[in-house]
Structure formats: structure tokens, C-alpha cells
Design an enzyme around this catalytic site. Structure first.
Site, PDB file in Angstrom:
ATOM      1  N   ASP A  59       0.861  -1.171   0.000  1.00 31.82           N
ATOM      2  CA  ASP A  59       0.000   0.000   0.000  1.00 31.82           C
ATOM      3  C   ASP A  59       0.911   1.239   0.000  1.00 31.82           C
ATOM      4  O   ASP A  59       2.099   1.132   0.314  1.00 31.82           O
ATOM      5  CB  ASP A  59      -0.886  -0.066   1.253  1.00 31.82           C
ATOM      6  CG  ASP A  59      -1.609   1.225   1.532  1.00 31.82           C
ATOM      7  OD1 ASP A  59      -2.285   1.721   0.621  1.00 31.82           O
ATOM      8  OD2 ASP A  59      -1.497   1.740   2.667  1.00 31.82           O
ATOM      9  N   PHE A  60       0.387   2.397  -0.361  1.00 28.51           N
ATOM     10  CA  PHE A  60       1.247   3.595  -0.411  1.00 28.51           C
ATOM     11  C   PHE A  60       1.118   4.460   0.851  1.00 28.51           C
ATOM     12  O   PHE A  60       1.992   4.438   1.706  1.00 28.51           O
ATOM     13  CB  PHE A  60       0.937   4.410  -1.679  1.00 28.51           C
ATOM     14  CG  PHE A  60       1.827   5.609  -1.825  1.00 28.51           C
ATOM     15  CD1 PHE A  60       3.163   5.467  -2.174  1.00 28.51           C
ATOM     16  CD2 PHE A  60       1.344   6.897  -1.592  1.00 28.51           C
ATOM     17  CE1 PHE A  60       4.007   6.569  -2.289  1.00 28.51           C
ATOM     18  CE2 PHE A  60       2.175   8.007  -1.716  1.00 28.51           C
ATOM     19  CZ  PHE A  60       3.501   7.845  -2.063  1.00 28.51           C
TER      20      PHE A  60
HETATM   21 MG   LIG Z   1      -2.796   3.244   3.318  1.00 26.08          MG
END
Ligand SMILES: [Mg+2]
Length: 259
Positions: free
Chosen positions: A29-30
Site C-alpha cells: 500500500d502507499f
Molecule cells: Mg494506506
């Protein structure tokens, strides 16, 4: 409230042992995982150190970034063209050598986004701090800067409008409402799709690292994989391990890279 999951850092040797048996695919995820959560979503940035770690990792294990952000947005921020990117919770996917895949059903919903965006803006204009972010397949309404007492109002007004648009649904993240196509598609399905792109048959062990409620779709949905939750989102989690924060994520990456 701390989650009760075992620490991925403390169990890294056990994980590395697993990786020796079956090659992992990494799904990252970022926001909140690779880049710190910031007040204004447009300011989010990955550090040089983190970028370099992801780059090194991707040379060892196939790696994809999976984000609620638009695909262009997240791929530009990470800026490693050799990776795969699933943006808008997986409605749009890109990869090296001009690989592009968009969800066909979601395409059909695009005109409805154009229609509701001005309606929502008008309905929420008197609430200070509401910030709209239009991504290709999602309309995000950020309310991190809205007075705490008015947050329920933001939710209520959005829900009220969406009643008339069954093609769309409202998903909640950290101080953000995500309006998405009401299609059975989420980060978990995007990961399963990417597994076919990235992996070889019977080598589909996946490791997903994320911090938000939307990452639970991935934790829950992934077969033969393992989920690592960063921090805590306060809801029930289907992850297997945890990392406390981005520093621990970096530490974990470093340990994975060590022979
Ligand atoms: Mg996130």
C-alpha cells in the site's frame, strides 16, 4: 489501541524461511505504508530511503504498489517504472512495458462521477475543510481538515445524495470518504489479478502490507498469502502480523534484503 498481532519484525526469520520455500510476491500500500500520512493528501511523499528499499526489494521479489490513489498519481509518487501499480483500489492497473488494464464495468460508471461531483461539492460547500480529489474511478472526499464535530454531517450528506445513485457506493477510509463504482472489485481482487501477472503457476504466495481499512479486503481475500498491518485502524483485522509504523516497515524491508 494496539492490535494484538505478532510483530513481523520479531518473526522475520520465520517469514524468510517461508520465502525460501515459496517465492513471495510483494504488494505494498502507499499512504501510511510507504509514505507518511499527511494533512493534505497532495503532499504525501515517499522518502528516498524508502524508494531505494522498494527498488532493491523489487529486484529480488516481484513487487506491486496497491493504492486508493489514482494509478497515475501513485506511480508518479513512487517513481519506479519497473513496478506494477494498482490505482483507485485496483480499478486501474499499470505495469512495465506499457501494461494497462482497466475494469470494463467501472468504465461505464465514469459519466455518473461527472454528474455527482458538482452536486456533492454544492451540498458540502458550507463545511470548511472538505477537500475533493477526483481520481479516474473514485471520488475521494477528504475531511481531515474539517472540524471533528462536523465529520458526521459530511458522512450523512454524502450518504443522502448517494441514495439516488445505486451504481456508486461509499467506502470509508482514514478521514476520507471514497465513492467508488458499486462493483464487486477491491484491493483484494486486484491483488489476485496481479498475482497472475506477476507470478508463476503455483508460486503465488503473496505478502500484502497496508495500514487502512480498505487493505482489509486484501488481507481477507488473498488465498495463500500473508497480511501485515501497519499501525492500527481500530477495526477488526484479518492480517497475520503487524508493523508499528513506517520506521518498522523500513526495518522489515532491510531485514528481508539481508542474506
Ligand atoms: Mg494506506
Amino acid at each position: 489501541m494496539a492490535n494484538q498481532l505478532p510483530s513481523a519484525l520479531k518473526n522475520v526469520e520465520e517469514l524468510k524461511e517461508k520465502f525460501r520455500v515459496k517465492k513471495p510476491l510483494l504488494f505494498l500500500d502507499f499512504d501510511g505504508t510507504l509514505a507518511p500520512i499527511v494533512e493534505k493528501h497532495e503532499d504525501a511523499a515517499i522518502s528516498e530511503e524508502m524508494r531505494d528499499l522498494v527498488k532493491q526489494l523489487s529486484q529480488v521479489h516481484p513487487t506491486a504498489v496497491v493504492s486508493g490513489r489514482g494509478m497515475k498519481d501513485v506511480s508518479q509518487r513512487v517513481n519506479l517504472p519497473e513496478l506494477y501499480y494498482a490505482g483507485s483500489h485496483g480499478f486501474e492497473i499499470s505495469g512495465p512495458r506499457n501494461f494497462i488494464k482497466e475494469n470494463d464495468e467501472a468504465q461505464k460508471v465514469l459519466p455518473i462521477f461527472d454528474k455527482i461531483e458538482p452536486i456533492l461539492k454544492e451540498k458540502l460547500q458550507d463545511i470548511k475543510g472538505v477537500d475533493f480529489e477526483r481520481k479516474k474511478f473514485t471520488l475521494a472526499i477528504h475531511y481531515r481538515q474539517v472540524d471533528e464535530s462536523r465529520a458526521p454531517e459530511v458522512h450523512n450528506r454524502v450518504s443522502e445524495i448517494l441514495k439516488d445513485y445505486p451504481e456508486l457506493l461509499k467506502a470509508d477510509g482514514k478521514k476520507v470518504i471514497e465513492i467508488r463504482p458499486a462493483i464487486d472489485w477491491h484491493k483484494g481482487k486486484a491483488v489476485e489479478f496481479l498475482k497472475l501477472q506477476l507470478g508463476e503457476k503455483d508460486q503465488n504466495f503473496s505478502v500484502y502490507i497496508g495500514d487502512d481499512v480498505t487493505d482489509e479486503d486484501a488481507f481477507k481475500y488473498i488465498d495463500d498469502g500473508l497480511g501485515i498491518l501497519v499501525g492500527d485502524h481500530g477495526n477488526k483485522t484479518y492480517a497475520d502480523y503487524s508493523l508499528e509504523d513506517l520506521d518498522e516497515v523500513k526495518e522489515f524491508f532491510k531485514l528481508l534484503l539481508k542474506n
